[in-house]
Design a protein around this motif. Structure first.
Motif, PDB file in Angstrom:
ATOM      1  N   GLU A 125      76.648 130.913  21.727  1.00  0.00           N
ATOM      2  CA  GLU A 125      75.715 131.975  21.349  1.00  0.00           C
ATOM      3  C   GLU A 125      76.146 133.317  21.942  1.00  0.00           C
ATOM      4  O   GLU A 125      76.132 134.347  21.254  1.00  0.00           O
ATOM      5  CB  GLU A 125      74.311 131.605  21.829  1.00  0.00           C
ATOM      6  N   ASP A 128      79.151 134.645  20.084  1.00  0.00           N
ATOM      7  CA  ASP A 128      78.760 135.231  18.803  1.00  0.00           C
ATOM      8  C   ASP A 128      78.181 136.641  19.001  1.00  0.00           C
ATOM      9  O   ASP A 128      78.498 137.561  18.246  1.00  0.00           O
ATOM     10  CB  ASP A 128      77.734 134.341  18.092  1.00  0.00           C
ATOM     11  N   LYS A 129      77.334 136.783  20.028  1.00  0.00           N
ATOM     12  CA  LYS A 129      76.757 138.105  20.318  1.00  0.00           C
ATOM     13  C   LYS A 129      77.851 139.100  20.678  1.00  0.00           C
ATOM     14  O   LYS A 129      77.824 140.246  20.244  1.00  0.00           O
ATOM     15  CB  LYS A 129      75.746 138.010  21.463  1.00  0.00           C
ATOM     16  N   THR A 131      80.990 139.040  19.763  1.00  0.00           N
ATOM     17  CA  THR A 131      81.743 139.375  18.554  1.00  0.00           C
ATOM     18  C   THR A 131      80.996 140.412  17.732  1.00  0.00           C
ATOM     19  O   THR A 131      81.577 141.388  17.251  1.00  0.00           O
ATOM     20  CB  THR A 131      81.980 138.103  17.708  1.00  0.00           C
ATOM     21  N   LYS A 132      79.683 140.217  17.597  1.00  0.00           N
ATOM     22  CA  LYS A 132      78.859 141.146  16.822  1.00  0.00           C
ATOM     23  C   LYS A 132      78.851 142.538  17.473  1.00  0.00           C
ATOM     24  O   LYS A 132      79.026 143.549  16.787  1.00  0.00           O
ATOM     25  CB  LYS A 132      77.434 140.582  16.739  1.00  0.00           C
ATOM     26  N   LYS A 133      78.684 142.582  18.798  1.00  0.00           N
ATOM     27  CA  LYS A 133      78.655 143.866  19.510  1.00  0.00           C
ATOM     28  C   LYS A 133      80.023 144.547  19.446  1.00  0.00           C
ATOM     29  O   LYS A 133      80.106 145.773  19.324  1.00  0.00           O
ATOM     30  CB  LYS A 133      78.229 143.682  20.969  1.00  0.00           C
ATOM     31  N   SER A 134      81.094 143.775  19.516  1.00  0.00           N
ATOM     32  CA  SER A 134      82.439 144.348  19.425  1.00  0.00           C
ATOM     33  C   SER A 134      82.658 145.004  18.075  1.00  0.00           C
ATOM     34  O   SER A 134      83.263 146.077  17.985  1.00  0.00           O
ATOM     35  CB  SER A 134      83.496 143.266  19.638  1.00  0.00           C
ATOM     36  N   LYS A 135      82.153 144.370  17.010  1.00  0.00           N
ATOM     37  CA  LYS A 135      82.296 144.942  15.666  1.00  0.00           C
ATOM     38  C   LYS A 135      81.531 146.263  15.575  1.00  0.00           C
ATOM     39  O   LYS A 135      82.027 147.242  15.021  1.00  0.00           O
ATOM     40  CB  LYS A 135      81.786 143.979  14.604  1.00  0.00           C
ATOM     41  N   ILE A 136      80.340 146.294  16.161  1.00  0.00           N
ATOM     42  CA  ILE A 136      79.548 147.530  16.146  1.00  0.00           C
ATOM     43  C   ILE A 136      80.303 148.638  16.880  1.00  0.00           C
ATOM     44  O   ILE A 136      80.391 149.772  16.398  1.00  0.00           O
ATOM     45  CB  ILE A 136      78.155 147.296  16.774  1.00  0.00           C
ATOM     46  N   ASP A 139      83.099 149.972  14.814  1.00  0.00           N
ATOM     47  CA  ASP A 139      82.606 150.860  13.755  1.00  0.00           C
ATOM     48  C   ASP A 139      82.303 152.251  14.304  1.00  0.00           C
ATOM     49  O   ASP A 139      82.543 153.254  13.638  1.00  0.00           O
ATOM     50  CB  ASP A 139      81.355 150.272  13.097  1.00  0.00           C
ATOM     51  N   GLN A 151      75.552 149.175   6.446  1.00  0.00           N
ATOM     52  CA  GLN A 151      76.250 149.125   7.719  1.00  0.00           C
ATOM     53  C   GLN A 151      75.848 150.312   8.598  1.00  0.00           C
ATOM     54  O   GLN A 151      75.634 150.163   9.795  1.00  0.00           O
ATOM     55  CB  GLN A 151      77.758 149.108   7.479  1.00  0.00           C
ATOM     56  N   HIS A 158      70.725 149.672  15.727  1.00  0.00           N
ATOM     57  CA  HIS A 158      71.273 149.206  16.993  1.00  0.00           C
ATOM     58  C   HIS A 158      71.263 150.326  18.035  1.00  0.00           C
ATOM     59  O   HIS A 158      70.910 150.104  19.201  1.00  0.00           O
ATOM     60  CB  HIS A 158      72.714 148.688  16.790  1.00  0.00           C
TER      61      HIS A 158
END
Length: 166
Positions: A125, A128-129, A131-136, A139, A151, A158
């Protein structure tokens, strides 16, 4: 006239608890030193008094703490839990009338696998968090990679949540 058997339970009176700790600390430090010398074993003992003072004992070898921590950290979680459970069973043999509240953190042996699964789920978990924060963050660093309005809306939400968290 012999000694009376002491029931092993938490002492409610703080002064009595501190006095008992002081006397027993001397005894356990003496035993740890004797064990280290007589049996040539690595002994590390860390105690925290009721008043919050720390006592630290390392056996004959100055690198003993490092060696023990290295061994334990390299040991798989399941094996560490099995060894802890084994130690608790040995202690229970010494204390025949062992109270279940004496060690409230001790799970039964059959729950070790469940605990390991729970930790693995928590790690997944968190990955996954991350990975999501890294993508943000990517961006935000490269706005030309943003493809659509959803997006941008997600990034805005966020940012607002992060600012509200401060």
């Amino acid at each position: 006239m012999g000694r009376t058997k002491l029931k092993i339970q938490r002492l409610e009176d703080m002064k009595e608890r501190q006095a008992k700790y002081s006397k027993r600390k001397k005894g356990i430090l003496k035993k740890a030193k004797e064990l280290s010398i007589l049996c040539d074993v690595e002994v590390v003992l860390l105690l925290s008094s009721p008043s919050g003072k720390r006592t630290f004992f390392v056996g004959q070898d100055p690198n003993c703490l490092y060696n023990i921590l290295q061994k334990v950290s390299n040991m798989p979680f399941v094996e560490r839990e099995e060894r802890r459970a084994y130690t608790m069973e040995m202690l229970k043999k010494f204390y025949v009338n062992w109270e279940s509240e004496f060690d409230p953190l001790s799970p039964p042996r059959n729950k070790n696998v469940d605990i390991l699964k729970l930790y693995e789920d928590q790690v997944q978990e968190l990955k996954d968090k991350l990975t999501k924060k890294s993508k943000i963050l990517r961006d935000w660093k490269n706005p030309e990679n943003v493809k659509d309005l959803n997006q941008i809306k997600f990034m805005e939400d966020h940012l607002i949540a992060s600012l509200n968290g401060l």
